[in-house]
Design an enzyme around this catalytic site. Structure first.
Site, short mmCIF file in Angstrom:
data_model
loop_
_atom_site.label_atom_id
_atom_site.label_comp_id
_atom_site.label_asym_id
_atom_site.label_seq_id
_atom_site.Cartn_x
_atom_site.Cartn_y
_atom_site.Cartn_z
CB CYS A 1 2.26 47.45 20.70
SG CYS A 1 2.08 49.15 21.28
N GLY B 1 3.30 51.94 19.91
CA GLY B 1 4.02 52.10 21.17
C GLY B 1 3.42 53.09 22.14
#
Length: 730
Positions: A422, A425
């Site tokens: 993302c 993370g």
């Protein structure tokens, strides 16, 4: 004589324990576990959490004698080792909003909790409620107007992180001021070192003192150390490679240490791709990381591209990269130096966006659900209840995480390696990889395996427990801009799968609830601080107790009696992942009366049995490319979840009512030309249009027609969506 001697020795031991230092060792089996005896024919959930001692009574001769009372309550198991009564207030009224009526009681303020005992009947006090100090998120003094005399009494609203709201009314203003100051001192300590976990030492197994759980053993179990294509990397032994990563990492063997360092420099916060799981048969790999630092200039790193390519299996034609964010959020991160992998740069890779919303949406969703649950009463109709739960969108977010995890598990089962990330993370990435691993690996569905996966993917890979839960000095920000129920949301997903496969898990719901309560209580050191490095620097295993020791000692309480061991994966179908989601009432309504909990079972399974239950991957995932390949199709023995070429009917999503920001479409520049006759594109757009209609959002086809106009989703892209501060994960 011997009985009197034994009682005296027991009392002396209890008294000395109350004033013992944090270095003392106490047997968990004797003093920590206190389970109330349920009433006959009652479904009341017996708590395994020691500070919940409802239905128990104690005889106290002189309540205001703090020294004697402290020793007596420790002996009776009403307070914990290291816990001390600091102040006592009598004739106080307390009300648990939405759960109980106002009750006159005695409040014991300790260095760990607020403990409420009833006014004595026949010299015995009954425990009413207990609230750990670290569970408190906010204090709001006000004046409570009496319904009878219209007199205004000084009171405090106590807001808790687990959704509880207590109103405590005092006889005098001076008592309220003294209580508020004391509560604030222990609920919001200036340093994490002052949390109760550093006072309470209850270690039952001396062999575990001073040790963290060794996740390297899990890599050995998965035969990663024997795989010639992988190697154990120890460059982060002193946290020099990445300050928020564990000390042991697994990387492709083709990368040199210098290249590994280059990859870490190219990824946000140094959180480079690290391989966390390997399929025992297909040899496919699962890795996690943060976003690449591409930026607006389109920065590149040859070592990072080599790393991603090296993860592919021999039979894999392309490498999968799952970005957990909505695509618009990923694009917005490019403005600040972040971004995502371009398929033009990362050859033979396919990028998908899982469209899991950020921490701010999750926090607002839970706040709405907490309000709904607090207002749940016998007078509210079930239709009103279901409408309010749907409006909170909590199950919409649960569904998004589950669909992303199912997609990940399916591809790994097919033998295809995946990189999940993302922004940083440590939130959505942890949710996806941990849930997918649990679906595929039966070991993680055992008690010991569940402990390991939480320790590996959440604790040691740097989920910010202190920031997200507001431990210690992290509560200085009363606006709670960085609070988010990310880990709680994952526990909810685990519970959803547990209810789908009740015989496939060795542990039961009690373990999930116990974890959710200890998450805020700060009695153990397991969930303190934001990363593994901080726990090492603060000597957490030496100075605090481990919650996992408590679980292992009382394993029978957390064991599912219906458990049947099997090596088969449990990958929920699209229908199960999206249309059979239930509200976790034993958590969200756990303080409600039993009759309310039983009535408020919220379950949606309204798919027409005569229609196709599979829905489009595009409901929760945007693809960077409109092309499709046969290698992306799921295996035959699992229901399809994401094949862009399969024809799907519109699923009924009754709990997804209202406008949703959880769907992001590809920008117009990436769309297929108008009038394209590509079957894969038309089927995908048709499915997305149906899904978008069900969710009341714009479909990608509609978005393309609005080329140059500002979409609803783009309106929601605001500063809060970005990585503001050290802990945001947009």
């Amino acid at each position: 004589m011997s009985e009197k001697k034994d009682k005296k020795e027991k009392k002396d031991k209890s008294t000395s324990s109350s004033s013992s230092s944090c270095d003392d060792s106490v047997d968990l089996s004797e003093v920590v576990l206190r389970i109330p005896t349920p009433k006959s024919k009652s479904k009341r959930r017996a708590s395994v959490i020691p500070y919940i001692v409802e239905e128990r009574t104690i005889e106290l001769q002189d309540v205001m004698d703090i020294v004697t009372t402290n020793a007596k309550m420790l002996e009776e198991g009403f307070i914990l080792p290291g816990e001390e009564i600091k102040n006592i207030f009598e004739s106080v009224k307390v009300k648990l909003v939405g759960c109980t009526k106002s009750k006159t009681c005695i409040i014991f303020l300790t260095n760990f909790q607020l403990l409420f005992l009833s006014v004595p009947k026949l010299k015995r006090h009954r425990a009413i409620h207990g609230v750990p100090m670290s569970t408190i998120s906010r204090l709001k003094p006000f004046y409570q107007e009496s319904t009878k005399s219209k007199e205004k009494k000084p009171a405090i609203m106590v807001y808790c992180k687990d959704g509880r709201l207590l109103i405590i009314t005092f006889p005098r203003k001076e008592e309220r001021s003294a209580a508020k100051s004391f509560i604030a001192r222990y609920a919001f300590p200036p340093s994490s070192q002052q949390l109760f976990a550093f006072v309470h030492r209850a270690i039952s197994n001396d062999q575990e003192v001073g040790k963290f759980i060794d996740v390297e053993k899990d890599y050995i179990r998965l035969s990663m150390s024997d795989d010639p294509n992988l190697r154990i990397c120890r460059l982060n032994a002193n946290f020099e490679l990445c300050t928020t990563y564990p000390q042991i990492l697994v990387v492709p063997s083709t990368l040199t240490d210098q290249e590994v360092q280059q990859v870490a420099q190219f990824r946000s916060r140094g959180r480079m791709p690290s391989i966390v799981w390997r399929h025992p048969v297909k040899k496919s790999l699962l890795a996690r990381s943060s976003q690449p630092c591409v930026g607006l200039k389109g920065n590149r790193c040859a070592a990072d591209e080599k790393y991603v390519s090296a993860m592919k299996t021999e039979s894999q034609s392309r490498m999968w990269i799952f970005d957990s964010r909505p695509q618009l959020n990923a694009v917005a991160n490019m403005l600040r130096g972040g971004g995502y992998e371009s398929e033009n740069v990362y050859k033979d890779c396919e990028l998908e966006f899982n469209n899991i919303e950020n921490i701010h949406d999750m926090r607002h969703s839970l706040e709405s659900l907490v309000k709904v649950c607090r207002e749940a009463t016998e007078t509210k109709t079930l239709d009103e209840w279901e409408r309010d739960v749907a409006a909170s969108k909590w199950l919409v977010h649960i569904r998004a995480v589950m669909v992303a995890s199912v997609r990940t598990a399916e591809l790994l089962e097919k033998g295809e390696s995946i990189l999940v990330h993302c922004s940083d993370g440590w939130d959505r990435t942890a949710q996806t990889v941990a849930l997918a691993e649990m679906m595929l690996d039966p070991y993680y569905r055992t008690v010991d395996g569940f402990i390991l996966i939480v320790e590996k993917e959440w604790v040691q890979f740097g989920h910010q427990f202190a920031l997200r839960c507001g431990h210690g000095k992290a509560m200085e920000n009363y606006k709670e801009g960085q609070r988010a129920p990310i880990f709680l949301q994952w526990l909810d997903c685990v519970w959803q799968i547990l209810t789908m496969y009740p015989t496939r898990f060795e542990f039961n719901e009690t373990l999930l609830i116990a974890i959710s309560e200890e998450l805020f209580a700060c009695r153990f050191g397991t969930f303190l601080f934001d990363c593994h490095r901080e726990r090492v620097e603060n000597s957490v295993p030496e100075r605090t107790a481990s919650f996992w020791s408590f679980v292992k000692l009382h394993k029978d309480l957390f064991t599912n009696n219906e458990y049947t061991r099997t090596d088969e994966p449990i990958i929920p179908t699209e229908q199960m992942a999206t249309n059979v989601l239930r509200l976790w009432t034993n958590y969200h309504l756990k303080y409600k009366p039993e009759e309310i909990r039983d009535q408020r079972v919220y379950e949606k399974n309204t798919v027409d049995s005569g229609s196709s239950s599979s829905s489009s991957n595009g409901e929760t995932r945007s693809k960077r490319s409109n092309t499709s390949s046969s290698s992306s199709a799921p295996s035959n023995h699992f229901a399809t979840i994401s094949s862009s070429t399969s024809k799907r009917s519109r699923p009924e999503m009754p709990f997804s009512a209202g406008d949703s920001s959880s769907s992001s479409s590809a920008p117009p520049s990436e769309a297929a030309p108008s009038g394209s006759d590509s079957p894969s594109v038309s089927h995908r757009d048709a499915a997305l249009a149906s899904s978008a209609e069900a969710l009341s959002i714009d479909s990608p086809a509609k978005t393309r027609k609005k080329k140059g106009s500002r979409s609803k989703t783009s309106k929601k892209t605001k500063p809060a969506e970005s990585d503001s501060g050290s802990g945001s994960d947009s």
